[in-house]
Design an enzyme around this catalytic site. Structure first.
Site, short mmCIF file in Angstrom:
data_model
loop_
_atom_site.label_atom_id
_atom_site.label_comp_id
_atom_site.label_asym_id
_atom_site.label_seq_id
_atom_site.Cartn_x
_atom_site.Cartn_y
_atom_site.Cartn_z
N LYS A 212 0.85 -1.18 0.00
CA LYS A 212 0.00 0.00 0.00
C LYS A 212 0.89 1.24 0.00
O LYS A 212 1.46 1.61 1.03
CB LYS A 212 -0.92 0.05 1.22
CG LYS A 212 -1.88 1.24 1.17
CD LYS A 212 -2.35 1.67 2.54
CE LYS A 212 -3.06 3.02 2.46
NZ LYS A 212 -2.17 4.12 1.94
N GLY A 265 6.46 5.12 8.51
CA GLY A 265 5.39 6.09 8.69
C GLY A 265 5.38 6.62 10.11
O GLY A 265 6.41 6.64 10.78
N SER A 266 4.22 7.01 10.58
CA SER A 266 4.13 7.66 11.88
C SER A 266 4.19 6.64 13.02
O SER A 266 3.75 5.50 12.88
CB SER A 266 2.84 8.47 11.98
OG SER A 266 1.74 7.64 12.27
N THR A 267 4.71 7.09 14.14
CA THR A 267 4.80 6.25 15.33
C THR A 267 3.42 5.82 15.80
O THR A 267 3.20 4.65 16.17
CB THR A 267 5.53 7.01 16.45
OG1 THR A 267 6.85 7.33 16.00
CG2 THR A 267 5.61 6.19 17.72
N VAL A 269 0.58 5.45 14.15
CA VAL A 269 -0.02 4.44 13.29
C VAL A 269 0.66 3.09 13.50
O VAL A 269 0.00 2.04 13.58
CB VAL A 269 0.06 4.88 11.81
CG1 VAL A 269 -0.36 3.74 10.88
CG2 VAL A 269 -0.81 6.10 11.56
N GLU A 293 10.07 1.72 10.68
CA GLU A 293 10.85 2.94 10.89
C GLU A 293 9.84 4.06 10.98
O GLU A 293 9.04 4.27 10.07
CB GLU A 293 11.84 3.16 9.73
CG GLU A 293 12.90 4.20 10.02
CD GLU A 293 12.56 5.55 9.43
OE1 GLU A 293 12.22 6.46 10.22
OE2 GLU A 293 12.63 5.69 8.21
N CYS A 327 12.82 11.83 7.54
CA CYS A 327 12.75 11.21 8.88
C CYS A 327 13.92 11.66 9.73
O CYS A 327 13.82 11.72 10.96
CB CYS A 327 12.74 9.69 8.77
SG CYS A 327 11.52 9.02 7.63
N GLU A 425 7.28 16.18 17.25
CA GLU A 425 7.67 15.99 15.85
C GLU A 425 6.75 16.83 14.96
O GLU A 425 5.53 16.69 14.99
CB GLU A 425 7.56 14.52 15.44
CG GLU A 425 8.04 14.29 14.01
CD GLU A 425 7.82 12.86 13.53
OE1 GLU A 425 8.64 12.38 12.74
OE2 GLU A 425 6.81 12.25 13.94
#
Length: 542
Positions: A212, A265-267, A269, A293, A327, A425
């Protein structure tokens, strides 16, 4: 068929082209940009070798010109996810049993397609879709992706060559099997190379993948898929689905054949997905591999011995390239009081010299942030900093989304080392600086370590080796990639394996064999040459 121990081409890092005025690569990417910008690209899903169009579409627009439509992508339903999973599982046996050198050949070919005929197109697509300057597109979509593909093949052979000791009486060998099931790859908008590498690295090791891509990266994701198809990735090996991310993820991780997650992606999620995997753990045929990551609150700390211009350049490059949407981008800095006046003057001068606008104008250093949600979030923090008495904006602070999502590179100076933008962040062109007293160097190192939940990248600048050693030790858990006398961005495949711990991910080091090891399940085989025929051991003798 013929057999042999095959040596793959020695991996070398792809040379970054200059795109200087008058260069052939500059002309080629400008032409590709114009063609893609003015075309209307349709991005279907790709399931079982077929382009799937649902008629339910979303438009694609460049962040720097959001009213201009460059195409649309098709949205899938749960039935498409189910079909992709079933098709991947059907393709698994043939792909897993394909000799490794055949898999290697596919992805080595993909690397050469990017290095040659697709280079201008994939760079131009990245410039349009993600608002990267030509240099940022080149080091990402071309060079880093080529490096991932080449080095992963070399790392694969290194892994296969790692074998146990044998004796004259028994032959011990390790098979590196692909995972039993399928892998789910969720990729981010910010790096085209990451978007390609997450599914490709799993597939290289014999796995089948449901991929995805990010909604904000569809144009360059299509180019990736076109390259994989031309390189010869078989139908069903990498399935591409678009749609509601929660629906897709819930459908995928409900499958008993789900065997791995490859995520950037985001922490938040990532943690939510991990929780759902845990809730489903009794349904799986195997324990899923979870590789992620995630976020970062990356730092620069300067020692009083650091040259001021080196500190200033580390801040302006490390914070503002690609609008701070790496990142690894620096978003907090700690500068000693003795250096501050000179560093301040340099960074203000640098920021005021930046040109901002469309990446089509290759003299621009800053372009747009990825979408309106990001723009609005950043504007809110900037507005708050303008009001707060413990914060001062010394450069930037402006924003405008009338044509594109443009946020001026912004430098906030705070008297509070735990000020919100020192901890949160933001993922944009905003850095917050805390000026510390020179005598508080050691205390400030402790502050750097304790301020953030993240631990992705960080940098120390110093000409004092004792100070460098002290910082390296004090910050050993604060960054998975730690830089001495450099900015905290720009990891190169094969040179600086990338990843962080704490809330920044599982630290499985993309760009190294460590990551590929996560996508295999070794089987130990012992073959005994003279098999015993009596249960009795010597100790049982009279």
């Amino acid at each position: 068929m013929g057999k042999g121990f095959f040596q793959v081409p020695i991996a070398v890092n792809e040379e970054v082209k200059s795109y200087a005025p008058g260069s052939p690569e500059r002309a080629a990417v400008a032409a590709a940009y114009t063609e893609l910008f003015n075309a209307h690209t349709e991005v279907p899903m790709y399931i079982n070798g077929k382009e799937v169009r649902t008629g339910n579409t979303r438009t694609m627009s460049p962040p720097h010109d959001h009213k201009h439509i460059v195409g649309e992508y098709h949205i899938g339903e749960k039935s498409h996810v189910d079909e992709a999973i079933a098709g991947a599982l059907a393709a698994r046996t043939a792909w897993a049993e394909l000799p490794w050198e055949q898999r290697a050949g596919i992805f080595l070919k993909a690397a050469e397609l990017i290095a040659g005929p697709y280079r201008a197109k994939i760079n131009a697509a990245t410039m349009i879709a993600q608002s990267k300057t030509v240099h940022q597109a080149e080091i990402d979509a071309a060079c880093e992706l080529i490096d991932f593909l080449r080095f992963n093949v070399q790392f694969m052979t290194d892994i296969y060559n790692e074998q146990p000791e044998s004796t004259s009486g028994a032959w011990n060998r390790l098979e590196y099997r692909p995972l039993e099931g399928f892998v789910y790859a969720i990729t981010p908008f910010n790096f085209t190379a990451i978007a390609a590498n997450l599914p490709a690295s799993c597939a290289l090791m014999g796995n089948v993948v449901v991929w995805k891509p990010s909604d904000s990266q569809m144009l360059s994701a299509k180019v990736i898929l076109d390259i994989f198809r031309e390189a010869g990735v078989p139908d069903g090996v990498i399935q591409v689905i678009h749609g509601d991310p929660v629906m897709i993820t819930d459908t995928v991780i409900a499958s008993p054949d789900f065997s791995g997650l490859h995520f950037t992606g985001s922490t938040h999620v990532f943690k939510d997905i991990w929780k759902k995997i845990g809730e489903n753990i009794h349904n799986y045929k195997t324990y899923p591999r979870i590789v992620g990551e995630t976020g970062g609150k990356d730092f620069i700390i300067a020692h009083p011995s650091a040259p001021t211009q080196q500190v200033a350049t580390a801040i302006t490059r490390g914070s503002f390239e690609f609008q701070g949407q790496k990142c690894s981008a620096a978003s907090r800095a700690y500068v000693p009081a003795s250096l501050w006046d000179a560093v301040k003057a340099s960074i203000i001068k640098d920021v005021n010299s930046f040109k901002m606008g469309s990446p089509e104008d290759m003299s621009n250093y800053i372009t747009a942030v990825i979408h309106e949600g990001s723009f609005d979030k950043l504007a809110t923090f900037i507005d708050q900093a303008k009001k707060d008495t413990n914060a001062e904006i010394i450069a930037g602070g402006g924003y405008d989304k009338s044509k594109g999502y443009f946020i001026e590179p912004t430098i906030i100076v705070t008297s509070d080392p735990k000020y919100t933008t020192m901890c949160t962040e933001l993922f944009g062109p905003v850095i917050t600086i805390f000026v510390y007293e020179d005598k508080d160097w050691s205390k400030t190192l402790k502050l750097v370590d304790e301020t953030s939940e993240y631990a992705l990248t960080g940098a120390v600048l110093s000409t004092d080796r004792y100070a460098v050693q002290e910082a390296t030790k004090a910050l050993k858990n604060a960054a998975g990639n730690f830089y001495i006398n450099d900015k905290p961005t720009g990891a190169v495949v094969g040179q600086q394996p990338f990843g962080g711990a704490r809330a920044s991910g599982t630290n499985d080091k993309a760009g190294s064999a460590l990551n590929l090891l996560r996508w295999v399940s070794p089987r130990m085989i012992k073959e005994t040459f003279v098999t015993p025929v009596d249960y009795r051991y010597p100790f049982l003798g009279e």
